[in-house]
Write an enzyme that holds these catalytic residues in place. Structure first.
Site, PDB file in Angstrom:
ATOM      1  N   GLY A  29     -25.582  14.166 -10.703  1.00 50.06           N
ATOM      2  CA  GLY A  29     -24.322  12.802 -11.160  1.00 50.06           C
ATOM      3  C   GLY A  29     -25.244  11.717 -10.997  1.00 50.06           C
ATOM      4  N   ASN A  81     -19.607  10.041   0.610  1.00 49.35           N
ATOM      5  CA  ASN A  81     -20.609   9.206   1.256  1.00 49.35           C
ATOM      6  C   ASN A  81     -21.647   8.848   1.936  1.00 49.35           C
ATOM      7  OD1 ASN A  81     -17.703   7.126  -0.510  1.00 49.35           O
ATOM      8  ND2 ASN A  81     -19.243   7.355  -1.614  1.00 49.35           N
ATOM      9  N   TYR A 117     -13.577   8.537 -12.735  1.00 52.21           N
ATOM     10  CA  TYR A 117     -12.906   6.786 -11.898  1.00 52.21           C
ATOM     11  C   TYR A 117     -13.823   5.774 -12.668  1.00 52.21           C
ATOM     12  CZ  TYR A 117     -14.791   3.627  -8.511  1.00 52.21           C
ATOM     13  OH  TYR A 117     -14.566   2.701  -7.261  1.00 52.21           O
ATOM     14  N   ASN A 122      -4.388   6.906   0.677  1.00 54.59           N
ATOM     15  CA  ASN A 122      -5.807   7.257   1.161  1.00 54.59           C
ATOM     16  C   ASN A 122      -6.111   6.170   2.305  1.00 54.59           C
ATOM     17  OD1 ASN A 122      -7.988   8.647   1.128  1.00 54.59           O
ATOM     18  ND2 ASN A 122      -9.111   7.260  -0.236  1.00 54.59           N
ATOM     19  N   ARG A 169     -30.122   2.214  -2.998  1.00 54.69           N
ATOM     20  CA  ARG A 169     -29.241   1.968  -3.400  1.00 54.69           C
ATOM     21  C   ARG A 169     -28.624   0.347  -2.301  1.00 54.69           C
ATOM     22  NH1 ARG A 169     -28.559   5.481  -5.568  1.00 54.69           N
ATOM     23  NH2 ARG A 169     -27.571   6.999  -6.019  1.00 54.69           N
ATOM     24  N   SER A 175     -16.300  -2.759 -10.167  1.00 54.09           N
ATOM     25  CA  SER A 175     -17.194  -1.272  -8.935  1.00 54.09           C
ATOM     26  C   SER A 175     -18.961  -1.659 -10.085  1.00 54.09           C
ATOM     27  CB  SER A 175     -17.189  -0.564  -8.761  1.00 54.09           C
ATOM     28  OG  SER A 175     -17.958   0.716  -8.818  1.00 54.09           O
ATOM     29  N   ASP A 205       0.965  -1.276   0.228  1.00 51.24           N
ATOM     30  CA  ASP A 205       0.035  -0.070   0.504  1.00 51.24           C
ATOM     31  C   ASP A 205       1.296   1.190  -0.254  1.00 51.24           C
ATOM     32  OD1 ASP A 205      -2.906   0.138   1.196  1.00 51.24           O
ATOM     33  OD2 ASP A 205      -2.264   2.041   0.803  1.00 51.24           O
ATOM     34  N   SER A 239     -27.064  16.699   4.435  1.00 49.83           N
ATOM     35  CA  SER A 239     -28.348  16.834   3.470  1.00 49.83           C
ATOM     36  C   SER A 239     -28.394  15.798   2.684  1.00 49.83           C
ATOM     37  CB  SER A 239     -27.557  17.399   2.289  1.00 49.83           C
ATOM     38  OG  SER A 239     -26.965  18.566   2.987  1.00 49.83           O
ATOM     39  N   LYS A 274      -9.668   6.386  -6.188  1.00 50.55           N
ATOM     40  CA  LYS A 274     -11.587   6.077  -6.012  1.00 50.55           C
ATOM     41  C   LYS A 274     -12.550   6.724  -5.175  1.00 50.55           C
ATOM     42  CE  LYS A 274     -12.144   4.826  -0.690  1.00 50.55           C
ATOM     43  NZ  LYS A 274     -12.299   3.773   0.406  1.00 50.55           N
ATOM     44  N   ASN A 295     -22.938  -1.472  -2.737  1.00 51.94           N
ATOM     45  CA  ASN A 295     -22.233   0.122  -2.101  1.00 51.94           C
ATOM     46  C   ASN A 295     -21.618  -0.116  -0.957  1.00 51.94           C
ATOM     47  OD1 ASN A 295     -23.741   1.585  -3.798  1.00 51.94           O
ATOM     48  ND2 ASN A 295     -23.980   3.096  -2.668  1.00 51.94           N
ATOM     49  N   LYS A 346     -12.476   2.153 -14.104  1.00 52.94           N
ATOM     50  CA  LYS A 346     -12.933   0.640 -14.030  1.00 52.94           C
ATOM     51  C   LYS A 346     -13.371  -0.406 -14.884  1.00 52.94           C
ATOM     52  CE  LYS A 346     -11.853   0.553  -8.381  1.00 52.94           C
ATOM     53  NZ  LYS A 346     -10.741  -0.114  -8.747  1.00 52.94           N
TER      54      LYS A 346
HETATM   55  N1  UDP Z   1     -26.423  10.677   0.258  1.00 55.93           N
HETATM   56  C1  UDP Z   1     -26.855  11.831   0.546  1.00 55.93           C
HETATM   57  N2  UDP Z   1     -25.980  12.400   1.045  1.00 55.93           N
HETATM   58  C2  UDP Z   1     -25.051  12.475   1.173  1.00 55.93           C
HETATM   59  C3  UDP Z   1     -24.607  11.817   1.015  1.00 55.93           C
HETATM   60  C4  UDP Z   1     -25.045  10.414   0.000  1.00 55.93           C
HETATM   61  O1  UDP Z   1     -28.341  11.483   0.313  1.00 55.93           O
HETATM   62  O2  UDP Z   1     -24.643  13.329   2.355  1.00 55.93           O
HETATM   63  C5  UDP Z   1     -27.150  10.145  -0.401  1.00 55.93           C
HETATM   64  C6  UDP Z   1     -26.732   9.592  -2.801  1.00 55.93           C
HETATM   65  O3  UDP Z   1     -27.738  10.709  -3.098  1.00 55.93           O
HETATM   66  C7  UDP Z   1     -26.732   8.832  -3.027  1.00 55.93           C
HETATM   67  C8  UDP Z   1     -27.016   7.484  -1.994  1.00 55.93           C
HETATM   68  O4  UDP Z   1     -26.990   8.803  -0.512  1.00 55.93           O
HETATM   69  O5  UDP Z   1     -28.665   8.436  -3.260  1.00 55.93           O
HETATM   70  C9  UDP Z   1     -25.592   6.913  -1.703  1.00 55.93           C
HETATM   71  O6  UDP Z   1     -24.737   8.295  -2.180  1.00 55.93           O
HETATM   72  P1  UDP Z   1     -23.176   7.378  -2.039  1.00 55.93           P
HETATM   73  O7  UDP Z   1     -21.980   8.725  -2.233  1.00 55.93           O
HETATM   74  O8  UDP Z   1     -22.796   6.750  -0.650  1.00 55.93           O
HETATM   75  O9  UDP Z   1     -22.543   6.377  -3.360  1.00 55.93           O
HETATM   76  P2  UDP Z   1     -22.723   6.678  -3.839  1.00 55.93           P
HETATM   77  O10 UDP Z   1     -24.287   5.220  -5.176  1.00 55.93           O
HETATM   78  O11 UDP Z   1     -23.853   7.502  -5.114  1.00 55.93           O
HETATM   79  O12 UDP Z   1     -22.066   5.902  -5.430  1.00 55.93           O
END
Ligand code: UDP
Length: 338
Positions: A299, A201, A151, A37, A233, A126, A33, A218, A86, A181, A155
């Site tokens: 996105g 995340n 990213y 990160n 998810r 992924s 490693d 949020s 990542k 996830n 992959k």
């Molecule tokens: N999410 C959220 N608030 C945050 C971070 C993520 O509401 O502060 C939501 C995001 O919009 C998605 C889900 O949680 O619907 C999982 O997001 P994450 O970034 O963990 O994984 P992703 O599936 O996007 O790779």
């Protein structure tokens, strides 16, 4: 003699959990490693859980000469390749770094695997390779859509490289594992996810909000076409994921693979909405989370979850831990970090 596995990125989140499961299954491991990160404390965590000393080499896989020396001095039976950049957002800002890092590391490994006769590799892929899928659940045959991020594209390109390498050289025995996830932490809370800076995340943001490090979570959008309007998810416990890697290595070493390049979805097969995650976190940990609903995040896919039939039937693997365990262990780990 125990089979020896090279775990690249073994100080990282999924790598460290896999290292524990490999050791517990009787494998000898070497972790490499570059700690770009991750922290060396993860190695100590692995040692504490398993009660065994772990061989750790700090090395950047882009350094071909250093990697060659490692192959020359060790007889590896298989490689699990986790090491990669990542962060989705960061990959859009410094794409060249992502392409160079994530692609060059894999190329160096494949070349040295050929030279030193180490045919077996399990690769960390992924569900981002599917982009925004048209059909749900996502099977391994679901067509790839253009990647949403650099990213995700790395992959996808990594998988192309594996497929072409396997096709050109029957010596290679390769398995790509497509994670949905990954969340949660080891039940001992000795290892877990270590996000740098403000987490992108969901789960690290949730646990840091509960710990008072962030003021408010949020929730990105409540107007999706899902039962409660928040995005869905397939969250999978990192320990379940780790166990799948051990099974993949067993399969390669036991020559049970059916083709010299295989790929599997790893998820629970169950979709959970952001609100379900938040509610579960509050319930199992008996606390209240400060959150507000905000606009959708650019996105983001509305929903995605895995069809895990292939992994269930071919690997004999099934996720065993549910959202309750994921949220409990994530919080126990966060508290240990405070
Ligand atoms: N999410 C959220 N608030 C945050 C971070 C993520 O509401 O502060 C939501 C995001 O919009 C998605 C889900 O949680 O619907 C999982 O997001 P994450 O970034 O963990 O994984 P992703 O599936 O996007 O790779």
């Amino acid at each position: 003699m125990a089979n020896k596995i090279l775990v690249t990125g073994g100080a990282g989140y999924i790598g460290s959990h896999t290292a524990v499961e490999l050791i517990n299954s009787g494998y000898e491991i070497t972790i490499v490693d570059d700690l770009s990160n991750s922290k060396e404390s993860a190695i100590a965590g692995i040692e504490k859980i398993t009660g065994q000393k772990v061989e750790f080499v700090k090395l950047d896989l882009r350094d071909y000469d250093a990697l060659k020396e490692l192959f020359a001095n060790n007889k590896f039976d298989a490689i699990i390749h986790f090491a990669a950049s990542k962060a989705v957002g960061e990959s859009m800002q410094i794409p060249l770094h992502y392409y160079r890092n994530n692609i060059q590391c894999l190329l160096n490994l494949l070349e040295l695997m050929d030279e030193y006769n180490v045919p077996n590799m399990a690769f960390s892929s992924s569900c981002t390779v599917y982009g925004q899928p048209d059909q749900l659940p996502v099977t391994e045959q679901t067509p790839f859509k253009p990647a949403e991020s650099t990213y995700g594209n790395t992959k996808k390109i990594n998988e192309d490289i594996l497929r072409d390498a396997a096709r050109s050289n029957e010596k290679y025995q390769l398995i790509a594992l497509r994670y949905f996830n990954p969340v949660g932490a080891h039940e001992t809370a000795e290892i877990g996810e270590l996000p740098l800076g403000v987490p992108n995340n969901l789960i690290p943001f949730v646990t840091q909000t509960a710990a008072g490090i962030r003021e408010q979570l949020s929730i990105f959008g409540d107007d999706y076409g899902t039962p409660d309007g928040t995005a869905v998810r397939d969250y999978i416990h990192v320990v379940d994921l780790a166990k799948a890697h051990v099974i993949a290595v067993d399969r390669l070493l036991g020559k049970k693979n059916k083709a010299n390049y295989e790929f599997f979805n790893l998820g629970t097969g169950k979709g959970s909405s952001v609100l379900e995650v938040v509610n579960t976190f509050e319930r199992v940990n008996d606390l209240k989370l400060n959150y507000k609903i905000v606009d959708r995040r650019a996105g983001d896919v509305e929903q995605t979850y895995a069809d895990t039939t292939l992994a269930n039937e071919e690997l004999g693997w099934k996720a065993e831990l549910g959202l309750d365990e994921m949220m409990k262990s994530a919080w126990a780990w966060q508290q240990k970090l405070n």
